[in-house]
Enzyme design. Structure first.
Site, PDB file in Angstrom:
ATOM      1  N   ARG A  62       0.830  -1.207   0.000  1.00  0.00           N
ATOM      2  CA  ARG A  62       0.000   0.000   0.000  1.00  0.00           C
ATOM      3  C   ARG A  62       0.868   1.263   0.000  1.00  0.00           C
ATOM      4  O   ARG A  62       0.493   2.283  -0.571  1.00  0.00           O
ATOM      5  CB  ARG A  62      -0.915  -0.007   1.235  1.00  0.00           C
ATOM      6  CG  ARG A  62      -1.951   1.106   1.221  1.00  0.00           C
ATOM      7  CD  ARG A  62      -3.010   0.910   2.287  1.00  0.00           C
ATOM      8  NE  ARG A  62      -2.585   1.379   3.592  1.00  0.00           N
ATOM      9  CZ  ARG A  62      -3.320   1.260   4.707  1.00  0.00           C
ATOM     10  NH1 ARG A  62      -4.498   0.672   4.662  1.00  0.00           N
ATOM     11  NH2 ARG A  62      -2.873   1.716   5.857  1.00  0.00           N
ATOM     12  N   ARG A 108       0.903   7.676   2.237  1.00  0.00           N
ATOM     13  CA  ARG A 108       0.804   7.853   3.689  1.00  0.00           C
ATOM     14  C   ARG A 108       2.179   7.683   4.335  1.00  0.00           C
ATOM     15  O   ARG A 108       2.784   6.614   4.213  1.00  0.00           O
ATOM     16  CB  ARG A 108      -0.176   6.825   4.273  1.00  0.00           C
ATOM     17  CG  ARG A 108      -1.631   7.206   4.067  1.00  0.00           C
ATOM     18  CD  ARG A 108      -2.578   6.149   4.569  1.00  0.00           C
ATOM     19  NE  ARG A 108      -2.336   5.725   5.943  1.00  0.00           N
ATOM     20  CZ  ARG A 108      -3.156   4.950   6.628  1.00  0.00           C
ATOM     21  NH1 ARG A 108      -4.276   4.520   6.077  1.00  0.00           N
ATOM     22  NH2 ARG A 108      -2.870   4.594   7.864  1.00  0.00           N
TER      23      ARG A 108
HETATM   24  P1  ADP Z   1      -4.673   1.856   9.829  1.00  0.00           P
HETATM   25  O1  ADP Z   1      -5.845   1.065  10.313  1.00  0.00           O
HETATM   26  O2  ADP Z   1      -4.107   1.380   8.544  1.00  0.00           O
HETATM   27  O3  ADP Z   1      -3.601   2.057  10.885  1.00  0.00           O
HETATM   28  P2  ADP Z   1      -6.151   4.367  10.097  1.00  0.00           P
HETATM   29  O4  ADP Z   1      -6.379   5.289   8.979  1.00  0.00           O
HETATM   30  O5  ADP Z   1      -7.310   3.734  10.742  1.00  0.00           O
HETATM   31  O6  ADP Z   1      -5.139   3.313   9.493  1.00  0.00           O
HETATM   32  O7  ADP Z   1      -5.326   5.127  11.257  1.00  0.00           O
HETATM   33  C1  ADP Z   1      -4.147   5.839  10.989  1.00  0.00           C
HETATM   34  C2  ADP Z   1      -3.639   6.528  12.259  1.00  0.00           C
HETATM   35  O8  ADP Z   1      -4.611   7.492  12.697  1.00  0.00           O
HETATM   36  C3  ADP Z   1      -3.425   5.635  13.473  1.00  0.00           C
HETATM   37  O9  ADP Z   1      -2.164   5.001  13.457  1.00  0.00           O
HETATM   38  C4  ADP Z   1      -3.569   6.655  14.612  1.00  0.00           C
HETATM   39  O10 ADP Z   1      -2.399   7.437  14.757  1.00  0.00           O
HETATM   40  C5  ADP Z   1      -4.667   7.571  14.116  1.00  0.00           C
HETATM   41  N1  ADP Z   1      -5.998   7.109  14.574  1.00  0.00           N
HETATM   42  C6  ADP Z   1      -7.002   6.627  13.787  1.00  0.00           C
HETATM   43  N2  ADP Z   1      -8.066   6.280  14.523  1.00  0.00           N
HETATM   44  C7  ADP Z   1      -7.741   6.528  15.821  1.00  0.00           C
HETATM   45  C8  ADP Z   1      -8.402   6.350  17.067  1.00  0.00           C
HETATM   46  N3  ADP Z   1      -9.650   5.839  17.131  1.00  0.00           N
HETATM   47  N4  ADP Z   1      -7.754   6.715  18.207  1.00  0.00           N
HETATM   48  C9  ADP Z   1      -6.528   7.232  18.163  1.00  0.00           C
HETATM   49  N5  ADP Z   1      -5.831   7.409  17.018  1.00  0.00           N
HETATM   50  C10 ADP Z   1      -6.422   7.063  15.857  1.00  0.00           C
END
Ligand code: ADP
Length: 192
Positions: free
Chosen positions: A128, A134
């Protein structure tokens, strides 16, 4: 209303499967990762704060994340229901979500969890990284940190929903369509 938590480690396919679920059921999609990334793009204060955690594979603090999520639910005001993608990621977030939904006379219907083992996650995230742009996909040490954070801080959320009898684990290995068919099986037994 039907409210789904789509759960799983980074790279499990939550974003991809969310899109298919929305197309089929008209859910409102709330991805905390997407919302943070939109804030980073627009250079908001929230975005600046979130970026300082995300770039290191750490979680954004609960208080900030919960407040943002609640504001997004209020803004969306869906009558069909929500897919929570990437939220709740800590037990504190899960408690807050239950309390918040209760004020709206609704609740989480199911947690659908995509189960994918670590070596496959690392392969998918590295793949990815070639197209996602990202920063948190580009660096193997950050990927490892996200997997560690998932194991330590996010895994307990599974038990939280298991005790409520709401957890359904689904094999996340296979074609996108095959995984989707596994996900919608439990939903087809509910009234939507
Ligand atoms: P992935 O599941 O591939 O890690 P996400 O887009 O869900 O990607 O999340 C990317 C980043 O965003 C996480 O590593 C974190 O830093 C932040 N993040 C996302 N959702 C949350 C959450 N519910 N609480 C805290 N940090 C979050």
């Amino acid at each position: 209303m039907l409210n789904i938590v789509l759960f799983g480690p980074p790279g499990a396919g939550k974003g991809t499967q969310s899109e298919l679920l929305i197309a089929k059921y008209n859910f409102k999609h709330l991805s905390t990762g997407d919302i943070f990334r939109a804030n980073i793009k627009n250079e908001t204060e929230l975005g600046k704060l979130a970026k300082s955690y995300m770039d290191h594979g750490k979680l954004v603090p609960d208080e900030v994340t919960i407040q943002m999520l609640e504001a997004e639910v209020n803004k969306a005001n869906s009558t069909v229901g929500y897919i929570f993608d990437g939220f709740p990621r800590t037990k504190a977030q899960a408690h807050a979500l239950d309390a918040f939904l209760a004020t709206k006379n609704t609740s989480i219907t199911l947690m659908l969890a995509l189960e994918v083992q670590e070596p496959e996650l690392r392969t998918r995230l590295a793949e990815r990284a070639k197209t996602s742009g990202r920063p948190d996909d580009a660096e193997p040490s950050v990927i490892q940190k996200r997997i560690d954070v998932y194991n330590n801080e996010t895994m307990p959320v599974k038990a939280y929903y298991q005790t409520q009898n709401k957890y359904i684990g689904v094999d996340g290995i296979g074609t996108v369509d095959a995984v989707f068919n596994r996900l919608i099986e439990p939903l087809s037994k509910l009234e939507v």
